[in-house]
Scaffold this motif. Structure first.
Motif, PDB file in Angstrom:
ATOM      1  N   VAL A  96       0.838  -1.204   0.000  1.00 45.13           N
ATOM      2  CA  VAL A  96       0.000   0.000   0.000  1.00 45.13           C
ATOM      3  C   VAL A  96       0.870   1.250   0.000  1.00 45.13           C
ATOM      4  O   VAL A  96       0.637   2.187  -0.769  1.00 45.13           O
ATOM      5  N   ILE A  97       1.884   1.270   0.855  1.00 43.99           N
ATOM      6  CA  ILE A  97       2.797   2.414   0.906  1.00 43.99           C
ATOM      7  C   ILE A  97       3.546   2.559  -0.416  1.00 43.99           C
ATOM      8  O   ILE A  97       3.674   3.667  -0.962  1.00 43.99           O
ATOM      9  N   ALA A  98       4.038   1.440  -0.946  1.00 42.08           N
ATOM     10  CA  ALA A  98       4.819   1.477  -2.186  1.00 42.08           C
ATOM     11  C   ALA A  98       3.974   1.950  -3.372  1.00 42.08           C
ATOM     12  O   ALA A  98       4.439   2.747  -4.194  1.00 42.08           O
ATOM     13  N   TRP A  99       2.731   1.476  -3.460  1.00 40.86           N
ATOM     14  CA  TRP A  99       1.899   1.812  -4.619  1.00 40.86           C
ATOM     15  C   TRP A  99       1.362   3.248  -4.541  1.00 40.86           C
ATOM     16  O   TRP A  99       1.489   4.019  -5.493  1.00 40.86           O
TER      17      TRP A  99
ATOM     18  N   ARG B 247       4.805   5.360  -5.508  1.00 35.36           N
ATOM     19  CA  ARG B 247       4.635   5.375  -6.967  1.00 35.36           C
ATOM     20  C   ARG B 247       3.688   6.462  -7.432  1.00 35.36           C
ATOM     21  O   ARG B 247       3.918   7.091  -8.475  1.00 35.36           O
ATOM     22  N   GLN B 248       2.584   6.676  -6.703  1.00 35.35           N
ATOM     23  CA  GLN B 248       1.608   7.682  -7.127  1.00 35.35           C
ATOM     24  C   GLN B 248       1.794   9.026  -6.427  1.00 35.35           C
ATOM     25  O   GLN B 248       1.098   9.989  -6.762  1.00 35.35           O
ATOM     26  N   GLY B 249       2.705   9.096  -5.471  1.00 35.35           N
ATOM     27  CA  GLY B 249       2.982  10.361  -4.798  1.00 35.35           C
ATOM     28  C   GLY B 249       1.855  10.877  -3.933  1.00 35.35           C
ATOM     29  O   GLY B 249       1.773  12.086  -3.657  1.00 35.35           O
ATOM     30  N   ARG B 250       0.978   9.977  -3.483  1.00 34.72           N
ATOM     31  CA  ARG B 250      -0.173  10.412  -2.676  1.00 34.72           C
ATOM     32  C   ARG B 250       0.230  10.476  -1.195  1.00 34.72           C
ATOM     33  O   ARG B 250      -0.122   9.635  -0.386  1.00 34.72           O
ATOM     34  N   ARG B 251       0.982  11.522  -0.879  1.00 32.03           N
ATOM     35  CA  ARG B 251       1.475  11.714   0.479  1.00 32.03           C
ATOM     36  C   ARG B 251       1.527  13.192   0.855  1.00 32.03           C
ATOM     37  O   ARG B 251       2.252  13.573   1.774  1.00 32.03           O
TER      38      ARG B 251
END
Length: 441
Positions: free
Chosen positions: A349-352, A356-360
């Motif tokens: 979940v963290i990796a994707w 990868r999607q920059g949703r942070r």
């Protein structure tokens, strides 16, 4: 998820936790809840036949995904053996004069023969057996409540003793939770139906509800059983090592309840055995067909029965090892593979999403895609490191063998590793419709 398994492992968990089995289930439910949420997030973005292997492969790296899948394979292979162990313990309790190995050989031969000849879905039969098991468990709870009111066991139906008393240590509860997480194995099989869902948005809710409903059944059964048996000394050592279900039934309701409760456990365990044996044989076949395992052996399909004869027999041979082991030993080995898979689903979940999607960038994204999976990862990892030392050693050896095999497959990482889909259609194969690889429901 087999509801009656709570009685099978009850004595072993009572010893580990100093008689607070419900506390172990409550902690395991919290851990599995966070992991179920992570499964729900991943199945939403990778709606194919999901698994930890698939999620890690797509979100991080194919080689890492292979290692996670290889490590998870250990619990697939050993689940049929667990069913053999449980049935052996039931029959030994009912027929103590007959050696246990006789039952292991007889049942293994029967199950292997059925799967060898035909591999068909058993969802309707499993639903009937599930309802039967839950009804019997409900009758058991009512009988226990009556006995508690009459002064048996703890002498009360309302107490915090099953969850906490002065002699309880958190480390012991953690060790118990590591054992009982075995009871939850199977909830992730809901992800196998992602492609068939009329509305994919229902999948995360379905996964979480499976965990919560199953956990509620385990908690209620464990709570009243703990009140009825406040100390594990009520059970003989041999029952604690294998299965306390027959002993619990005998002490609560005599030979009648022992027979009925054992019948419920027997039916559920046999159905689980048929499903797990067929599923792992099929998975090995798919891996053979795709070159992950030697194709000549693992990819072979009998022209007469149209089943993967070699893999079916191989799983049967592994199941015969139930002659030499006890349930508490094998549960730890299975949990090693399952907990590795659960840990890496949280990492996925963290990796994707976050990497990868920059949703942070927003507080909501940070909570959903970093904080929550990190908590799930930490909690699952906490259970993982509390596994029995022998299980850790054997599990790490198995993972090491997988790494060596990966180097061989990729010629020293110079070519991509083969991938496989556990639900991939296979021509000429009697299809397995339901249930999924590790599920009874």
């Amino acid at each position: 998820m087999t509801p009656t398994v709570v009685f099978d492992t009850f004595g072993n968990v009572a010893v580990e936790t100093n008689n607070v089995v419900p506390a172990a289930y409550a902690l395991a439910l919290v851990v599995m809840g966070f992991t179920a949420i992570s499964y729900g997030k991943m199945v939403g973005v990778i709606p194919s036949a999901g698994s930890a292997y698939t999620y890690v492969r797509e979100s991080m790296h194919p080689s890492l995904g292979f290692l996670v899948g290889w490590t998870s394979l250990i619990d697939y292979l050993l689940l049929p053996m667990v069913n053999a162990l449980i049935l052996r313990s039931y029959m030994e309790a009912l027929f103590p004069d007959i050696p246990g190995w006789v039952w292991v050989v007889a049942f293994t031969a029967g199950v292997t023969g059925i799967i060898y000849l035909t591999m068909r879905g058993t969802s309707n039969v499993n639903m009937i057996l599930l309802i039967f098991s839950i009804v019997v468990m409900a009758v058991f709870v009512v009988m226990v409540i009556v006995q508690l009111v009459q002064g048996a066991g703890a002498g009360t139906v309302a107490s915090v003793q099953p969850f906490f008393h002065p002699e309880v240590e958190f480390g012991a509860v953690l060790a118990g939770a590591t054992i009982v997480c075995f009871s939850f194995i199977g909830f992730d099989a809901v992800t196998m139906y992602a492609e068939e869902a009329k509305n994919p948005k229902t999948m995360p809710r379905a996964i979480l509800l499976t965990v919560l409903v199953g956990g509620a059944i385990f908690l209620v059964a464990a709570y009243f059983t703990q009140l009825r048996f406040p100390a594990h000394e009520a059970f003989p050592p041999e029952a604690i090592a294998d299965s306390t279900l027959p002993e619990i039934g005998s002490q609560v309701g005599g030979i009648v309840l022992q027979s009925v409760l054992t019948a419920a456990g027997f039916a559920a365990t046999l159905a689980s055995w048929l499903a797990s044996h067929a599923s792992v044989a099929r998975m090995l076949l798919v891996m053979g067909r795709n070159g992950v395992l030697p194709k000549r052996f693992f990819g072979y399909i009998s022209p007469r029965t149209h089943t993967p004869a070699f893999t079916v027999v191989l799983v049967g041979i592994v199941s015969l090892a139930a002659i030499a082991f006890t349930l508490d030993q094998i549960v730890d080995y299975i949990n090693y593979g399952a907990l590795i898979a659960f840990t890496f689903v949280n990492i996925s979940v963290i990796a994707w999403f976050a990497v990868r999607q920059g949703r942070r960038r927003t507080p909501r994204d940070i909570i959903n895609y970093i904080v929550m999976p990190a908590i799930g990862m930490a909690l699952t990892g906490l259970l993982w490191v509390n596994l029995d030392d022998h299980a850790l050693i054997v599990g790490l050896i198995w993972t090491g063998l997988g790494l060596v095999y990966l180097v061989f497959l990729t010629r020293g990482f110079r070519r991509p590793v083969a991938s496989f889909d556990e639900n991939q259609p296979v021509t000429g194969f009697n299809k397995i419709v339901e249930p999924g690889p590790r599920s009874q429901i």
